[in-house]
Write a protein that holds these residues in place. Structure first.
Motif: not given
Length: 120
Positions: A67-70, A29-35, A61-64, A39-52
């Motif tokens: 990587a532990h799920l692969d 389920d997590v792999r499907k969510w990551v995919d 980078l998001f998929k990387k 696949d939504l669109t090209e993006f250049d920023r990731i907003c995380s919940a806990h870090f900077a």
């Protein structure tokens, strides 16, 4: 300083607690969510919940960070996504997973979330 802290600084990583509790119980389920996100669109920023945040990065980078799920990912690829955390640093999370599993408090762990840890 927590021994594994250095391995987590200045990079996009899946929080170890989520890797241990969520990913270990529902990796497909997590792999499907990551995919879906990647696949939504090209993006250049990731907003995380806990870090900077935001972090400069796109779908690759998001998929990387997951990587532990692969199942077929070579350990060096996993390690580049999340530098090797000492296996002893996973011991508390592993103990909590055992309590959850032994007392049937959640879905069972279906894969070893410690994959790629240093010393396993």
């Amino acid at each position: 300083v927590y021994p594994g802290y250095e391995a987590l600084t200045n990079r996009l990583v899946r929080a170890p607690i989520l890797r241990a509790f969520a990913d270990a119980r529902a990796p497909d389920d997590v792999r499907k969510w990551v995919d879906r996100i990647s696949d939504l669109t090209e993006f250049d920023r990731i907003c995380s919940a806990h870090f900077a945040s935001p972090i400069q990065g796109g779908p690759d980078l998001f998929k990387k960070a997951f990587a532990h799920l692969d199942q077929d990912a070579p350990l060096d690829e996993i390690s580049s996504a999340l530098p090797p955390i000492e296996c002893q640093d996973w011991s508390t999370l592993n103990s909590l997973n055992e309590v959850i599993d032994n007392n049937k408090l959640g879905a069972p762990v279906v894969y070893d979330f410690r994959k790629g840890c240093k010393g396993l």
